[in-house]
Design a protein around this motif. Sequence first.
Motif, mmCIF file in Angstrom:
data_model
loop_
_atom_site.group_PDB
_atom_site.id
_atom_site.type_symbol
_atom_site.label_atom_id
_atom_site.label_comp_id
_atom_site.label_asym_id
_atom_site.label_seq_id
_atom_site.Cartn_x
_atom_site.Cartn_y
_atom_site.Cartn_z
ATOM 1 N N ALA A 85 0.768 -1.114 0.006
ATOM 2 C CA ALA A 85 -0.064 -0.017 0.192
ATOM 3 C C ALA A 85 0.895 1.056 0.006
ATOM 4 N N THR A 91 -2.676 0.308 -4.203
ATOM 5 C CA THR A 91 -2.299 -0.901 -3.814
ATOM 6 C C THR A 91 -1.986 -2.057 -4.794
ATOM 7 N N VAL A 114 -2.653 5.447 1.014
ATOM 8 C CA VAL A 114 -3.179 4.315 1.369
ATOM 9 C C VAL A 114 -1.990 3.823 2.559
ATOM 10 N N SER A 116 -2.535 1.143 4.963
ATOM 11 C CA SER A 116 -2.552 -0.094 5.413
ATOM 12 C C SER A 116 -3.121 -1.170 4.518
ATOM 13 N N VAL A 117 -2.657 -2.155 4.641
ATOM 14 C CA VAL A 117 -3.205 -3.297 3.907
ATOM 15 C C VAL A 117 -3.565 -4.435 4.626
ATOM 16 N N THR A 128 -8.076 -2.221 2.622
ATOM 17 C CA THR A 128 -7.122 -1.108 2.560
ATOM 18 C C THR A 128 -7.987 -0.043 3.342
ATOM 19 N N SER A 130 -7.161 4.677 4.326
ATOM 20 C CA SER A 130 -6.483 5.516 3.789
ATOM 21 C C SER A 130 -6.695 6.930 4.459
#
Length: 340
Positions: A85, A91, A114, A116-117, A128, A130
Amino acid sequence: MDFSEEGLELKEIQRLEGHTDRVWSLAWNPTSSLLASCSGDKTVRIWQRSSSTSSWHCKVVLEETHTRTVRSCAWSPSGKLLATASFDATTAIWELIGDDFECVSTLEGHENEVKSVSWNASGSLLATCSRDKSVWIWEVLPGNEFECVSVLQGHTQDVKMVQWHPTMDVLFSCSYDNSVKIWAEDGDSDDWHCVQTLGGHTSTVWALSFNPEGDKMVTCSDDLTIKIWERDNITMQGGEGYAPWKHLCTLSGYHDRTIFSVHWSREGIIATGAADDAIRFFVESKDGLIDGPLYKLQLKKEQAHDMDVNSVQWSFGENRLLASASDDGTIKIWELVSVT
């Protein structure tokens, strides 16, 4: 296992250098010895442990895909796919084909960075989040296709992290709005919605992690505390439906700078990485005192890095192996060893 009586020491195994900017995030591969790291230098590095020397080396650099900082990385449960990300609002999905990684999909839709994933336990869903305050849930389709099945609006500020529960398809997100939100699918309509909001932190919630059983969770915050939460299974009537989470305890007074990362090991040791360059380890307190502390600081490693510690991650393989990533541009591999 009772660590509270055990003397522990953090031993540096290796320092991994190569990134030319701060290292934000780390992810151990669940099925191999690979470690992924991502950085402000717009790249992802894949590190591999040599079977002969037991030392790590950089196997490959994934570059020329993201145009800005890569903030987060996560392996699918099969270990075959890596999601990255980025602040470029995308992503990327990388597939390990033979000995090489190939970018097989790019997920677009967030308005800006973004942060985190995360993959769910079965690898069928990806989440995901943002700075645009939204959380997106993607369904993984055959042929490396990804379809957005839900856009979750509910946070009022930047969403810092998303994390799936280890056994249930329930998603947790934490935010600059000081809250953790819990999202679940409505069984009748297939719509995702917020089933609970956990308040209590008084500043940004940076990260969260679950214990191995999935009945407790730890959160860390800019308010200099970590909080332990537990599932309130008693309130579940007839065993059906959603079990709410409740606050169990707050560990304060141990950190004097922002806590950026927290990870709960399979043995039950909680590691934190913070802006004071230190790594700390907390364990359940077994002294049996009524109203005594439930968790205690077992070890503090001062100056683990030269700058902020952004990520701490326990490995899947060896129970006591920990990787840390820092603003100083390095990754360190540590072993937590017992001292008698």
